[in-house]
Write a protein that holds these residues in place. Structure first.
Motif, PDB file in Angstrom:
ATOM      1  N   LYS A  18       0.832  -1.211   0.000  1.00 47.11           N
ATOM      2  CA  LYS A  18       0.000   0.000   0.000  1.00 47.11           C
ATOM      3  C   LYS A  18       0.855   1.244   0.000  1.00 47.11           C
ATOM      4  N   ARG A  42      -3.453   2.228  -6.458  1.00 47.84           N
ATOM      5  CA  ARG A  42      -3.960   2.116  -5.090  1.00 47.84           C
ATOM      6  C   ARG A  42      -4.248   0.685  -4.705  1.00 47.84           C
ATOM      7  N   GLU A  50      -6.271  -1.309  -1.743  1.00 46.59           N
ATOM      8  CA  GLU A  50      -7.182  -1.115  -0.617  1.00 46.59           C
ATOM      9  C   GLU A  50      -7.496  -2.450   0.022  1.00 46.59           C
ATOM     10  N   THR A  51      -7.729  -2.404   1.329  1.00 43.29           N
ATOM     11  CA  THR A  51      -8.255  -3.598   1.984  1.00 43.29           C
ATOM     12  C   THR A  51      -9.732  -3.340   2.257  1.00 43.29           C
TER      13      THR A  51
END
Lengths: 272, 272
Positions: free
Chosen positions: A49, A59, A61-62
């Motif tokens: 990240k 990007r 993202e979680t």
């Protein structure tokens, strides 16, 4: 089962995530692949990240929750976008591109993966987060750009045909008036191609008066589809008033003149 | 200037290399980017090489010499290739795909980035190392597959048109006989599109008798271009003898019958 070191896992994770933009992978998928603990993979992802952000590479993202996981999405910042578009404009300015009728030869640009890949990423960045179900274009010249946009959004592409083809099965057609020539034309799309009520993004290579885009918008109504955006690579400065209101063009073609040359520049609206 | 840790560099290196398949980056490019010593970046690359190989994620090579550097190339192994093709065949077998005239509806597959991305990688793997200058296809249905192949090979795409278009400038045309219908048709390509003496790879979605492919081969002669390969997604089992000799089809369509169903399977030649 072999164990992997952190930097090996990170290399593999980046490859897999970036090869599948916009796809959510569960943490389990990776813990199995690497034979590693969930906390370990989570830490790997935190590192990825950060590096992606720092180097403007996109990007990661979680997504929390039961259907959660981790996902990579394309993101191009303003500076890189400007550089890409200026580069394309520079290539386009070559006087040798002028062909009879004040047209510009641009097939080598709009069919070149090097350029359409980047422009697809720009569109994906600009139209991100809109829950788009599919990208729609009309044959032929806009297909590469539309496909590259669909590719980074990880959604299907729909190609509207300018002739009715047997291989499309049952089709829906619409007549539209080309804004530049005033001629009536017909476009066809397979009934199976678009689910009713879909969110669609229209992508094309060129807009003069906007008649084609307007035609696509009308055709989408037959599927109760919601047009979430219209993106074109190049729009002409004139006519300023197009037949569609809300569109984003990456580049503006001001004038083509054998004597005075080609005036073409990035659209400032893109950088906002 | 910030310093990066090994795993950060590796994450970024993988992203940049894989985003630009077949492009050679100098080591200097990365030493500048990471503010790191050449030996450090070299070690990073050794690690990436190994992990890519171990997990079948593609190939990273270092090219020695003055114009040398490091390059990522797509490589799909036999097992993954088989899995992808079996998956596509499974989707194609759906009886609902049969449309009047025993055609199969397949636009949703051949326009879907998810599928064409993978098939492009298969073609890039099969035709690697042939010094191909451009991928050539004829509009419309083969464009997505051809573009994805060109994308991973990092070379331009050339689209042959079935009508003469003003935006193509001066064109070269050829008449050809469609192998299935026996009709005479014409195809056109811009004179500027192909450099004389180029090495080309022909990609299309479908081959029945091979008339179109034969037409493209003839058209390439006008550019003294060398056809290094012909790749199609699907070829029909009959007629067994096609109008071109040397082609690689990924999938064989044996029969389409409303009663007996659709017989379609991966071409074993692909796995050799």
């Amino acid at each position: 089962m072999s164990k992997y070191r952190r930097n090996e896992r990170i290399g593999a994770l980046v490859k897999i995530l970036c090869d599948n933009p916009n796809k959510i992978f569960t943490l389990n998928y990776f813990t199995n692949m690497f034979n590693a603990a969930k906390s370990t993979v989570s830490e790997d992802i935190v590192i990825i990240k950060k590096i992606m952000e720092n180097l403007n590479l996109g990007r990661v993202e979680t997504i929390p929750g039961a259907s959660g996981g981790v996902r990579y999405t394309t993101f191009i910042n303003v500076d890189d976008t400007r550089e890409i578009l200026l580069d394309i404009c520079k290539v386009m300015k070559d006087q040798n591109r002028i062909i009879p009728g004040s047209f510009l030869y641009m097939s080598d640009i709009i069919y070149n993966p090097k350029y359409v890949r980047k422009m697809g990423e720009i569109f994906a960045t600009k139209f991100a987060g809109q829950n788009i179900d599919c990208v729609v274009t009309v044959e032929t010249k806009g297909i590469p750009l539309a496909l590259m946009t669909a590719n980074v959004l990880n959604i299907p592409l729909v190609i509207i045909r300018s002739n009715n083809r047997v291989t499309e099965g049952s089709t829906v057609s619409i007549n539209y008036v080309s804004g530049s020539t005033g001629k009536i034309q017909t476009m066809y799309v397979s009934k199976r191609a678009i689910k009713n009520g879909s969110n669609v993004l229209i992508i094309d290579d060129f807009m003069r008066a906007g008649g084609t885009a307007r035609g696509i918008v009308e055709l989408m109504k037959e599927f109760d589809a919601k047009v979430k955006g219209i993106g074109v690579m190049i729009s002409t400065k004139e006519p300023e008033k197009k037949l569609v209101d809300d569109y984003l063009s990456l580049i503006i073609l001001d004038s083509v003149d054998v004597e005075r040359g080609i005036e073409i520049y990035p659209n400032e609206k893109v950088f906002k």
